[in-house]
Design an enzyme around this catalytic site. Structure first.
Site, short mmCIF file in Angstrom:
data_model
loop_
_atom_site.label_atom_id
_atom_site.label_comp_id
_atom_site.label_asym_id
_atom_site.label_seq_id
_atom_site.Cartn_x
_atom_site.Cartn_y
_atom_site.Cartn_z
N LYS A 201 25.05 186.95 -20.59
CA LYS A 201 23.73 187.59 -20.77
C LYS A 201 22.86 187.22 -19.59
CE LYS A 201 21.47 190.04 -23.88
NZ LYS A 201 22.02 191.01 -24.85
P1 NAD Z 1 13.85 198.56 -26.44
O1 NAD Z 1 13.09 197.86 -25.37
O2 NAD Z 1 14.41 199.93 -26.18
O3 NAD Z 1 12.95 198.71 -27.77
C1 NAD Z 1 12.32 197.63 -28.39
C2 NAD Z 1 11.40 198.18 -29.48
O4 NAD Z 1 10.82 197.07 -30.17
C3 NAD Z 1 10.24 199.02 -28.95
O5 NAD Z 1 9.99 200.06 -29.86
C4 NAD Z 1 9.08 198.03 -28.95
O6 NAD Z 1 7.81 198.67 -29.04
C5 NAD Z 1 9.41 197.25 -30.19
N1 NAD Z 1 8.75 195.94 -30.22
C6 NAD Z 1 8.60 195.06 -29.22
N2 NAD Z 1 7.92 194.00 -29.64
C7 NAD Z 1 7.63 194.22 -30.94
C8 NAD Z 1 6.95 193.50 -31.93
N3 NAD Z 1 6.37 192.33 -31.65
N4 NAD Z 1 6.87 194.04 -33.18
C9 NAD Z 1 7.44 195.24 -33.44
N5 NAD Z 1 8.09 195.96 -32.55
C10 NAD Z 1 8.19 195.46 -31.32
O7 NAD Z 1 14.99 197.54 -26.88
P2 NAD Z 1 16.38 197.87 -27.60
O8 NAD Z 1 17.41 198.06 -26.54
O9 NAD Z 1 16.16 198.89 -28.66
O10 NAD Z 1 16.70 196.44 -28.26
C11 NAD Z 1 16.17 196.05 -29.53
C12 NAD Z 1 16.97 194.87 -30.06
O11 NAD Z 1 18.36 195.25 -30.18
C13 NAD Z 1 16.98 193.62 -29.17
O12 NAD Z 1 17.01 192.48 -30.01
C14 NAD Z 1 18.27 193.73 -28.40
O13 NAD Z 1 18.75 192.48 -27.96
C15 NAD Z 1 19.17 194.33 -29.47
N6 NAD Z 1 20.35 195.02 -28.94
C16 NAD Z 1 20.24 196.08 -28.08
C17 NAD Z 1 21.38 196.72 -27.63
C18 NAD Z 1 21.31 197.94 -26.75
O14 NAD Z 1 22.37 198.55 -26.51
N7 NAD Z 1 20.15 198.37 -26.29
C19 NAD Z 1 22.65 196.26 -28.03
C20 NAD Z 1 22.74 195.17 -28.91
C21 NAD Z 1 21.57 194.57 -29.35
#
Ligand code: NAD
Length: 411
Positions: free
Chosen positions: A102
């Site tokens: 990571k």
């Molecule tokens: P992203 O940046 O696309 O979206 C994050 C979302 O969370 C946004 O809507 C943002 O406004 C919201 N957010 C941020 N802070 C917040 C808060 N304090 N309260 C409520 N909402 C809040 O990110 P993502 O890629 O969707 O990732 C989200 C989660 O999923 C993370 O934990 C990431 O590690 C995990 N994840 C992502 C992937 C991927 O393929 N993108 C894969 C596995 C895990």
């Protein structure tokens, strides 16, 4: 409990079940390499700013290391170390031939212009290009990064090492990416949620769902759950939560964010509630899909959903995990629930190496196959050993990594 300590806590529970020796535990939990680099860039204003970037490479016994790149102001070494370790167990649970890594940069992306983001990304790759590569370590998107950054990473890495699109995944489809990568994590979360519902004897059409976070993962999960006939009653992002007991119109919400700088602010399809209140709604499924650590010992008693699907990484603190389990709440753990993204990243990497294009149907079909197999294995082990789904998932992952480590020869 800090982030890495929390992963070690879950690891040890599974290691106890597997009767792993202390020496083997130390070997498996210690990262292979941890790198911190300085990222000095010139901002658009002409001012010099210096950022810190991290890459933690946890384990490569089952293949090249794989893991996202997070741009967030709270990124630190402990968080990246914990997420790298989770990647090792995740790739092993779904049985794709990768290890875990990571990376991240401590930066508030909302304050950067596109050109500043590009400069930071390229400068970061200048600092780590020698330790990543298609056979070594392959970055991907995570919070705060997306296809744009992945394209810059490929382009910058290739300047040093020659053309090789397999150095990074999650690239734009028009630039060596694969169809279906953008939806993959959310789609995988949805597939897993529907499978868990079925095992628990619930019907999708009678299921109300609340989703925290409406970014890449949350928005695709919401669409999948609605298509699967569930009622999505609440969604949220940084601007707050939006609750509608009759069901949110997910397509309208998607249109709203696409016209509104990726924000739900001003969305009129639901009553405005706080992100904290969303977690405590009376629903059948709660899906945290934003930050880690949102369900704590403090609010665990107020969670009403009988099933939680961990779309985000580490959304439940270990103290809360115990309190929820004691109340009979089922939790589908992150290393299984959100593994759809890394699975399709594997397809992208394979496509890049074969110079052969996959289509969306093939991606979706293979994703379903990989996730279904992993889900069944974890579910059955949990029943057989009478352990939680989290412990069972860790057992499957640790078992595979441990065997590969021994087979490869330790000394
Ligand atoms: P992203 O940046 O696309 O979206 C994050 C979302 O969370 C946004 O809507 C943002 O406004 C919201 N957010 C941020 N802070 C917040 C808060 N304090 N309260 C409520 N909402 C809040 O990110 P993502 O890629 O969707 O990732 C989200 C989660 O999923 C993370 O934990 C990431 O590690 C995990 N994840 C992502 C992937 C991927 O393929 N993108 C894969 C596995 C895990």
């Amino acid at each position: 409990m800090k982030a890495f300590e929390a992963v070690v806590h879950y690891f040890n529970r599974a290691a106890d079940e597997l009767a792993l020796t202390d020496n083997m535990r130390t070997l498996l939990i210690t990262a292979k390499r941890e790198v911190q680099v300085q990222i000095p860039i010139e901002m658009d204003s002409g001012e010099l700013q210096t950022f810190i970037g991290y890459r933690v490479q946890h384990d490569d016994s089952r293949g090249p290391m794989k893991g996202g790149l997070r741009y967030h102001h709270e990124v630190d070494l402990d968080e990246v170390r914990s997420l790298a370790s989770l990647m090792t167990w995740k790739t092993a649970v779904v049985n794709i031939p990768f290890g875990g890594a990571k990376g991240g940069i401590a930066v508030n992306v909302r304050k950067l212009s596109v050109r500043e983001r590009e400069r930071i990304t390229r400068k970061f790759i200048d600092g780590i290009h020698d330790i990543i590569g298609p056979d070594v370590d392959i970055p991907a998107p995570d919070m705060g990064t997306g296809p744009e950054e992945m394209a810059w990473i490929m382009n910058q890495h290739n300047k040093y090492h020659g053309f090789n699109p397999g150095v990074v995944t999650g690239k734009p489809v028009e630039y060596y990416g694969i169809p279906g990568r953008d939806e993959a994590t959310g789609r995988g979360v949805g597939i897993m949620a529907i499978k868990t519902l079925g095992r628990l004897g619930h019907k999708a059409e009678k299921t109300r769902v609340a989703i925290q976070g409406f970014g890449n993962v949350g928005s695709h999960t919401a669409r999948f759950m609605q298509d699967a006939t569930c009622k999505v009653v609440a969604i949220s992002d940084l601007s707050g939560g939006y609750y509608n007991p009759q069901g949110i119109d997910v397509s309208a919400a998607l249109q709203h964010v696409s016209r509104n700088k990726n924000s739900l602010a001003g969305f009129s399809g639901g009553e405005l509630i706080s992100n904290e209140a969303l977690l405590e709604l009376d629903v059948e499924i709660l899906i945290p899909a934003a930050l880690g650590g949102v369900i704590t010992a403090e609010n665990a008693d107020r969670i009403r959903a009988p099933l939680i699907i961990e779309a985000a990484n580490s959304p439940i603190r270990p103290e809360a995990d115990d309190l929820l389990a004691a109340r009979g709440i089922h939790i589908l753990p992150d290393i299984l629930a959100n593994a759809g993204g890394v699975t399709v990243s594997y397809f992208e990497w394979a496509q890049n190496r074969q110079y052969y294009r996959w289509n969306l149907d093939r991606v979706r079909q293979e994703l379903d196959r990989v996730l279904t197999t992993a889900f069944e294995e974890v579910w059955e082990l949990a029943q057989e050993r009478q352990v939680s789904l989290r412990t069972a998932a860790f057992m499957v992952g640790i078992g595979r990594v441990g065997r590969a480590t021994v087979l490869g020869g330790i000394t």
